[in-house]
Design a protein around this motif. Structure first.
Motif, PDB file in Angstrom:
ATOM      1  N   THR A   1      46.648 -21.282 -87.639  1.00  0.00           N
ATOM      2  CA  THR A   1      47.688 -20.259 -87.462  1.00  0.00           C
ATOM      3  C   THR A   1      48.436 -20.463 -86.143  1.00  0.00           C
ATOM      4  OG1 THR A   1      46.051 -18.793 -86.458  1.00  0.00           O
ATOM      5  CG2 THR A   1      46.452 -18.501 -88.814  1.00  0.00           C
ATOM      6  N   PHE A   2      47.874 -21.320 -85.265  1.00  0.00           N
ATOM      7  CA  PHE A   2      48.499 -21.560 -83.955  1.00  0.00           C
ATOM      8  C   PHE A   2      48.164 -22.984 -83.517  1.00  0.00           C
ATOM      9  CE2 PHE A   2      48.190 -21.381 -79.243  1.00  0.00           C
ATOM     10  CZ  PHE A   2      49.504 -21.031 -78.946  1.00  0.00           C
ATOM     11  N   TYR A   3      49.152 -23.693 -82.958  1.00  0.00           N
ATOM     12  CA  TYR A   3      48.954 -25.103 -82.618  1.00  0.00           C
ATOM     13  C   TYR A   3      49.418 -25.341 -81.191  1.00  0.00           C
ATOM     14  CZ  TYR A   3      48.946 -25.088 -87.690  1.00  0.00           C
ATOM     15  OH  TYR A   3      48.674 -24.780 -88.994  1.00  0.00           O
ATOM     16  N   THR A   4      48.608 -26.039 -80.417  1.00  0.00           N
ATOM     17  CA  THR A   4      49.008 -26.317 -79.041  1.00  0.00           C
ATOM     18  C   THR A   4      48.393 -27.629 -78.564  1.00  0.00           C
ATOM     19  OG1 THR A   4      48.763 -25.597 -76.732  1.00  0.00           O
ATOM     20  CG2 THR A   4      47.121 -24.790 -78.269  1.00  0.00           C
ATOM     21  N   GLU A   5      49.144 -28.304 -77.687  1.00  0.00           N
ATOM     22  CA  GLU A   5      48.592 -29.528 -77.100  1.00  0.00           C
ATOM     23  C   GLU A   5      47.610 -29.204 -75.978  1.00  0.00           C
ATOM     24  OE1 GLU A   5      51.405 -32.702 -76.117  1.00  0.00           O
ATOM     25  OE2 GLU A   5      52.595 -32.051 -77.844  1.00  0.00           O
ATOM     26  N   SER A   6      47.610 -27.938 -75.546  1.00  0.00           N
ATOM     27  CA  SER A   6      46.733 -27.564 -74.440  1.00  0.00           C
ATOM     28  C   SER A   6      45.407 -27.001 -74.964  1.00  0.00           C
ATOM     29  CB  SER A   6      47.440 -26.510 -73.560  1.00  0.00           C
ATOM     30  OG  SER A   6      46.475 -25.765 -72.855  1.00  0.00           O
ATOM     31  N   ALA A   7      44.323 -27.709 -74.663  1.00  0.00           N
ATOM     32  CA  ALA A   7      42.997 -27.263 -75.118  1.00  0.00           C
ATOM     33  C   ALA A   7      42.657 -25.904 -74.508  1.00  0.00           C
ATOM     34  CB  ALA A   7      41.949 -28.310 -74.760  1.00  0.00           C
ATOM     35  N   ALA A   8      43.067 -25.705 -73.239  1.00  0.00           N
ATOM     36  CA  ALA A   8      42.766 -24.440 -72.559  1.00  0.00           C
ATOM     37  C   ALA A   8      43.486 -23.283 -73.245  1.00  0.00           C
ATOM     38  CB  ALA A   8      43.168 -24.529 -71.090  1.00  0.00           C
TER      39      ALA A   8
END
Ligand SMILES: NC(=O)C1=CN([C@@H]2O[C@H](COP(=O)(O)OP(=O)(O)OC[C@H]3O[C@@H](n4cnc5c(N)ncnc54)[C@H](O)[C@@H]3O)[C@@H](O)[C@H]2O)C=CC1
Ligand SMILES: O=C(O)C(=O)Cc1ccc(O)cc1
Length: 308
Positions: free
Chosen positions: A54-61
């Motif tokens: 539902t949400f995608y980010t390159e930042s693991a944090a």
């Protein structure tokens, strides 16, 4: 009260295992939100196209922010770096787990970064294929398979119960053991078979320059079975070898001794020794089938469906 097991699950790494977990979470409705992060922007974009979360980010944090369950599914050599990146963003009371094929090394890499109040429970679903990447995953990968948890001392029992019940919802049977024991058992039943496969296929490939294309032309099913394992992801298996070095070397030493015994029996025409060994090994196969653990047929079906 929602019916979800977890409000938000964060998946770091979305290859074969991460994407299979995502598909299974969606199928069984286990989380309201699935937040996904991975190192490669291309893989992340593919995960989004496949609507795995539902949400995608390159930042693991950023990915783990407010997550109640965080599952790290990256090659074992990258576990420490991932733990370091996510540590400051982990929510108090969150469960942090992984799926790595080796456990003692993952614990020593990740544990130092785990903040007080976060429940770190290492895990290993003993289920997979030779394929990798987000397209390779499937929701029923874990059905009927074992998932081994290797909690460290003084782990919160309620957190372990929650993680157990998560894997059970994915269809797995769950066992607990200590990391060192896990690494020895897996060295013989999983790591050695892959190393032997890489070796035999490598030898055949070397020979091919001598025999031209006969290795491919006449490859019988025995050799083909080895090529399946030997097609597994090179980064993942490089890391498994480097991070379960002691147990693998111990099992390889034992394996070499037994191979020398076999070699000697062949050289000296000791048919009774060969017959006795082959009879014992046939019994192992039969007892696996009788114990109801033979999933070869189910696997075969899965491979046909997921073959590229
Ligand atoms: N392939 C299999 O059959 C099984 C694998 N495992 C374990 O699961 C883990 C993941 O394996 P797969 O899903 O098969 O691999 P995969 O190659 O399909 O996916 C790996 C994922 O990790 C990401 N990644 C790679 N390096 C990274 C890094 N340095 N930082 C952040 N993300 C990174 C990749 O972008 C990708 O999303 C490994 O630890 C492996 O030992 C466990 C059971 C079975
Ligand atoms: O493809 C196969 O036959 C496997 O054995 C898959 C596999 C690979 C690594 C694991 O840690 C667990 C399962």
């Amino acid at each position: 009260m929602s019916d979800f097991q977890f409000d938000k699950i964060a998946l770091i790494g979305i290859g074969l295992i991460g994407s299979s977990i995502a598909r299974a979470i969606k199928l069984h409705g286990l989380a309201r939100e699935i937040s996904i992060s991975t190192r490669s922007p291309l893989t992340l974009a593919r995960a989004e196209e496949l609507e795995l979360g539902t949400f995608y980010t390159e930042s693991a944090a950023e990915c783990v922010k407010d997550a109640d369950l965080v599952i790290v599914s990256v090659p074992v050599g990258a576990s420490g770096a991932v733990a370091e990146q996510i540590a400051p963003a982990l929510k108090q009371g969150a469960i942090l787990t992984d799926v790595g094929s080796t456990k003692a090394s993952v614990i020593s890499q990740m544990q130092p970064f785990v903040p007080e109040g976060v429940h770190f429970i290492p895990g290993h679903p003993v289920a997979g294929t030779e394929h990798s990447g987000p397209d390779a995953g499937f929701a029923d990968l874990f059905e009927g398979r074992w998932c081994i948890l290797t909690p460290v001392e003084d782990t919160d029992a309620e957190a372990v119960r929650k993680l157990r019940s998560f894997w059970e919802s994915l269809g797995s049977r769950v066992d607990e053991m200590d990391a060192e024991h896990h690494d020895k058992v897996l060295a013989i039943v999983s790591h050695l078979p892959h190393i032997i496969a890489y070796n035999i296929v490598g030898t055949a490939e070397d020979l091919e320059t001598v025999t031209e294309s006969e290795v491919i032309k006449y490859s019988a099913s025995g050799f083909r079975d080895f090529t399946r394992l030997a097609a597994s992801d090179p980064v993942m298996w490089r890391d498994v070898c480097l991070h379960n070095k002691d147990a693998i070397l111990e099992m390889l030493a034992r394996f070499s001794e037994d191979l020398a015994y076999l070699q000697r029996a062949i050289r000296w025409g000791e048919g009774d020794k060969l017959f006795d060994l082959f009879t014992r090994t046939r019994a192992v196969r039969r007892s696996i089938i009788e114990a109801g653990q033979d999933i070869a047929e189910a696997d075969f079906g899965r491979h046909i469906r997921h073959e590229k």
